[in-house]
Design a protein around this motif. Structure first.
Motif, short mmCIF file in Angstrom:
data_model
loop_
_atom_site.label_atom_id
_atom_site.label_comp_id
_atom_site.label_asym_id
_atom_site.label_seq_id
_atom_site.Cartn_x
_atom_site.Cartn_y
_atom_site.Cartn_z
N ASN A 104 4.52 7.99 4.55
CA ASN A 104 3.13 8.01 4.83
C ASN A 104 2.58 7.31 3.66
O ASN A 104 3.17 6.95 2.58
N SER A 105 1.40 6.79 3.83
CA SER A 105 0.51 6.06 2.98
C SER A 105 0.15 6.69 1.59
O SER A 105 0.32 6.11 0.40
N THR B 161 10.61 1.69 0.14
CA THR B 161 9.88 2.28 1.30
C THR B 161 8.87 1.43 1.70
O THR B 161 8.24 0.70 0.77
N SER B 162 8.22 1.74 2.79
CA SER B 162 7.07 1.12 3.54
C SER B 162 6.33 2.29 4.19
O SER B 162 6.88 2.94 4.73
N SER B 163 4.77 1.96 4.54
CA SER B 163 4.20 2.97 5.18
C SER B 163 3.98 2.29 6.52
O SER B 163 4.20 1.31 6.81
N TYR B 164 3.45 3.26 7.39
CA TYR B 164 3.17 2.67 8.71
C TYR B 164 2.42 1.51 8.76
O TYR B 164 2.35 0.66 9.45
#
Length: 351
Positions: free
Chosen positions: A322-323, A283-286
């Motif tokens: 989300n972060s 996954t990655s955050s915005y």
């Protein structure tokens, strides 16, 4: 492992008959000994009498038998024999205008046909048959046939009635279509519920869960932006993505090869292209995505582009969270996002 919190969530989904949870869980009812899918129409059991499972196989191994009403071992959107019969009848004679006598000839109740088609396709049978007739009319007009000939061949004696019906379905009067293209829309059954795929003969334009909020507006925006007529049907990209989705849900595929048409702004396309580089199981955050495309302060715009993605699963916006580790949003529902991330984490290392 299904936690206590997930059990409460699943029970509420069961009470609500929430289609977003199709394929996410199955419920065994201790008092009856049967297990069901989340949308089962049967009377709901008490929470204390429910046992939740990730897979139907687990329910079978726990000695539960499949419910005869929701048939959890069949496809969640199994086509009824009546729907199959009528679809075949339309394909045999797509220019036919249906009357009550036609239903009687097939021993079909018109009200039942209307109800089942509405549930299955989001349109009544008459609307479905009309869309097929109009698709033929559009093809004839584009091939140079006179509008009056197309009108008569589809069974309309009145030119105004033909124009009105044509405009309702195609979005433009027959004489105003000009060089506008045709997109085909098809219903795809998946493990997580039905999806709609829209494509031309070259690329896939849209892939969304049928119950996504605002889907009708999405389709209308696509039609307006591409200046296209959208009619029922199938194309090579639709057949390709149907096959690839089946492989994906079976755990045999993590990447998609179906050609895509990215209908968005340059910034949106930049975001969507990056999303396709996020490896399955990760996954990655915005903020991560914003930094990766060279615009570190544009994380809010990234979130908006993520939400505007019209190619679910294929462009993996579900891999952006989300972060703080929370899932964030997802147009197809957070239950599906959670399932997709878990599925990819479990299967990516096997390929």
């Amino acid at each position: 492992m299904i936690t206590a919190e997930m059990k409460s969530e699943y029970y509420q989904a069961l009470l609500d008959k929430n289609s977003e949870y199709e394929g996410v869980f199955f419920v065994g009812v201790k008092t009856t000994g049967v297990f069901c899918r989340p949308t089962c129409p049967a009377r709901k059991p008490k929470f204390i009498n429910c046992e939740f499972f990730d897979h139907a196989k687990q329910a079978l191994l726990a000695s539960f038998r499949p419910c005869q009403r929701c048939r959890p071992l069949s496809h969640p959107n199994h086509v009824s024999e009546l729907v199959r019969l009528l679809v075949n009848a339309v394909e045999e004679n797509p220019e036919q205008r249906w009357t009550e006598n036609d239903f009687q000839r097939l021993s079909v109740d018109a009200a039942t046909a209307r109800r089942q088609f509405k549930k299955r396709f989001g349109m009544t049978f008459v609307e479905y048959a009309r869309a097929r007739r109009m698709g033929i009319a559009l093809k004839e007009i584009r091939e140079g046939k006179a509008v009056i000939d197309a009108q008569l061949s589809t069974g309309y004696e009145s030119s105004s009635g033909f124009r009105d019906a044509f405009s309702r379905i195609m979005g433009a009067a027959p004489t105003l279509l000009g060089d506008h293209q045709v997109l085909k829309a098809s219903w795809l059954d998946t493990r997580l519920g039905p999806m709609i795929a829209i494509a031309d003969e070259e690329a896939l334009y849209l892939l969304e869960f049928i119950d996504r909020r605002g889907l009708e507006r999405e389709v209308e925006r696509l039609r307006q932006r591409t200046k296209s007529a959208i009619i029922p049907g199938s194309t090579a990209p639709i057949r390709s993505i149907e096959r690839e989705l089946e492989e994906y849900f079976d755990g045999g595929r993590t990447q998609f090869a179906t050609p895509l048409f990215l209908c968005g702004s340059p910034f949106q396309r930049m975001v969507w292209e990056h999303l396709q580089t996020i490896p399955p199981g990760h996954t990655s955050s915005y903020s991560d995505v914003a930094a990766a495309i060279g615009k570190p302060s544009a994380f809010r715009a990234v979130a908006q582009a993520n939400g505007a993605n019209q190619l679910a699963i294929v462009i993996p916006c579900h891999r952006v969270i989300n972060s703080n580790g929370d899932l964030g949003g997802y147009g197809g529902g957070l239950s599906r996002k959670r399932w997709l991330l878990h599925h990819e984490k479990e299967t990516s290392h096997l390929l």
